[in-house]
Design an enzyme around this catalytic site. Structure first.
Site, mmCIF file in Angstrom:
data_model
loop_
_atom_site.group_PDB
_atom_site.id
_atom_site.type_symbol
_atom_site.label_atom_id
_atom_site.label_comp_id
_atom_site.label_asym_id
_atom_site.label_seq_id
_atom_site.Cartn_x
_atom_site.Cartn_y
_atom_site.Cartn_z
ATOM 1 C CE LYS A 1 -9.320 5.504 2.374
ATOM 2 N NZ LYS A 1 -8.264 6.415 2.905
ATOM 3 C CD GLU B 1 -5.278 1.253 -12.356
ATOM 4 O OE1 GLU B 1 -4.555 0.149 -12.271
ATOM 5 O OE2 GLU B 1 -5.019 2.345 -11.958
ATOM 6 C CB CYS C 1 -1.333 2.056 -11.864
ATOM 7 S SG CYS C 1 -2.404 3.282 -12.977
ATOM 8 C CD GLU D 1 2.332 -1.851 -9.643
ATOM 9 O OE1 GLU D 1 2.022 -1.013 -10.386
ATOM 10 O OE2 GLU D 1 1.511 -2.372 -8.918
#
Length: 503
Positions: free
Chosen positions: A192, A267, A303, A403
């Site tokens: 996906k 992750e 990331c 973040e």
């Protein structure tokens, strides 16, 4: 003149994206389409199928059948090796086409396509690397522990049906990091892609068939994560989930995996620090590099971006001056223009989120050095935010802990090595870090004390043969290298008596 990418869309010849199930491209069961708007212009560049629950079910059942009955899990090592090498060569041959599709997907500029970690070449190298493991990673033959005459052996076998869920920011590399080890191990995959980076991934999947991958080994279901992703991660026919994205979705995947004990690789992002000591070989270069990780190419939507700079007070202002110089060199605009160096934020929701953090940083008392606003004028239809630097940041502030995923660098001062290490580890994340020093003993001493998965000394990169992943809430497991291949296998023990006596 308003910016437009429609001529490039027309040149690329985009068609309505479809699902791939059992080797056949088709529309969704109910015919629904997702319309993708380009983040730099707001223009509609195309649509693709939104899979239904029944579409996902068919894709997983196809993958299960291909795993249980198909040729790929039972293919000889040489056949798998040749197939993956053919595929890596096809990726390299289609580099220009794929980079153009990515620019239409997420507006990452072509100028950034040569940066290794986000390049098509890096994805090809990942497939080559994992092809090399196929005939090398096996089990062991062990001596009997208790006596008797028998063989004790272990085997590595493919884990089964894999649900691979990709983010939008680095589709080439992350496609490879998930599919290459899974296919090398003999798994089948239901993929996906993100709804914000679908067209480039669909073309990568088409090339798998050209490389000779059998029908049904890889299926593709497209559409939003809230519906399509949810149907995939909760499907009882999935044996393993591999996901890159937010912590919130990662938590949901862990919950969903519990009912059938699916294997999980996650992750989940980071708040990676750069530790700049006064003896850094080049403080100015450290400042430019730190600012570059949150501006160049992806505008901090990565990331592992080193979005926290921990800088010794003796070189603090020198670092800030260099970082500010780098911020002033960033250019926005048409991703197909060689002069464009960075992308917009991916959508309006992310734009509002980043601007909200910038406002919060000012409210908390951080010093805004540069940036802090949406880019207006000719680029006002896009989601562009000025490169932003905050100085005199307390490590407890939200902008230092959370973040942001945008072009924002926060700079925190420190006095000595112990304080730098404490500040670096004072976070819920632990994905990466950088250490800038000319003292090799300090470099290794600090690197060993940092709670992060990848530490760069006077620089940072990601390599296909090295494990990549994080400590703490940055995720579970590793991608890259031998550890990634092993994560797509199950370890089986077989005991074989060599006499008629029972063991």
């Amino acid at each position: 003149m308003p910016l437009t990418v429609l001529p490039h869309r027309d040149t690329a010849g985009l068609s309505e994206g479809q699902l791939l199930v059992d080797g056949k491209w088709r529309a969704a069961a109910d015919g629904e389409l997702w319309r993708h708007r380009h983040p730099a212009t707001g223009e509609d560049i195309g649509g693709f199928a939104v899979a239904t629950v029944s579409d996902v079910d068919e894709a997983v059942r196809t993958a299960r059948r291909a795993f249980d009955e198909g040729p790929w899990p039972r293919a000889r090592a040489g056949e798998r090796i040749r197939t993956l090498h053919r595929y890596s060569n096809l990726l390299r041959e289609h580099t220009a086409e794929l980079q153009a599709l990515q620019a239409l997907d997420n507006s990452v500029p072509l100028s950034f396509g040569g940066i290794y970690t986000t390049s098509v070449g890096a994805a090809a190298d990942v497939f080559d690397h994992h092809a090399g493991w196929i005939d090398k990673l096996g089990g062991d033959t062990l001596p009997p522990y208790q006596g008797g005459d028998h063989l004790a052996m272990t085997f590595r076998e493919p884990v089964g049906v894999v649900a691979a869920i990709l983010p939008w920011n680095a589709p080439f590399l992350l496609f490879a990091q998930k599919l290459a080890p899974a296919l090398a191990a003999g798994c089948t995959v239901v993929l996906k892609p993100s709804e914000y980076a679908t067209f480039s991934v669909l073309r990568m999947v088409e090339l798998l068939a050209e490389a000779g991958l059998p029908d049904g080994v890889v299926s593709v279901v497209t559409g939003p994560g809230a519906t399509v992703g949810e149907a995939l991660i909760t499907h009882p026919g999935v044996d393993k989930i591999s996901f890159t994205g937010s912590r919130a979705v990662g938590r949901r995947i862990v919950e969903a995996s519990a009912s059938t004990f699916k294997r999980v690789s996650l992750e989940l992002g980071g708040k990676s620090p750069s530790l700049v000591f006064p003896d850094a070989p080049n403080v100015g270069l450290a400042g430019m590099t730190s600012m570059g990780t949150v501006t160049m190419g992806l505008s901090g939507q990565a990331c592992v971006a080193h979005s926290r700079a921990l800088v010794h007070r003796d070189v603090y202002e020198e670092f800030l001056a260099a970082a500010q110089m780098m911020a002033g060199a960033i250019t926005y605009g048409d991703p197909f223009d060689a002069g464009t160096l960075a992308s917009p934020l991916i959508n309006e929701r992310q734009l509002e989120r980043v601007l909200g953090y910038i406002n919060r940083g000012q409210e908390e008392g951080a010093r805004l050095v540069t940036g802090g606003s949406k880019v207006e004028g000719e680029l006002s239809t896009g989601h562009f935010v000025q490169p932003t630097i905050f100085a005199d940041v307390d490590n407890n502030m939200a902008i230092a802990q959370e973040e942001i995923f945008g072009p924002v660098l926060v700079v925190v001062p420190f006095t000595d090595e112990d304080e730098a290490i404490r500040l670096a580890n004072d976070t819920e994340y632990g994905l990466g870090a950088g250490v800038y020093t000319a003292d090799s003993k300090r470099a290794f001493r600090v690197a060993r004390k940092l709670r992060a998965g990848t530490i760069g000394i006077n620089g940072f990169t990601v390599e296909p043969h090295l494990p990549f992943g994080g400590f703490k809430q940055s995720g579970l497991g590793r991608e890259g290298g031998r550890s990634a291949y092993e994560a797509y296998t199950e370890l089986k023990t077989v005991l074989l008596p060599l006499t008629e006596e029972l063991m």
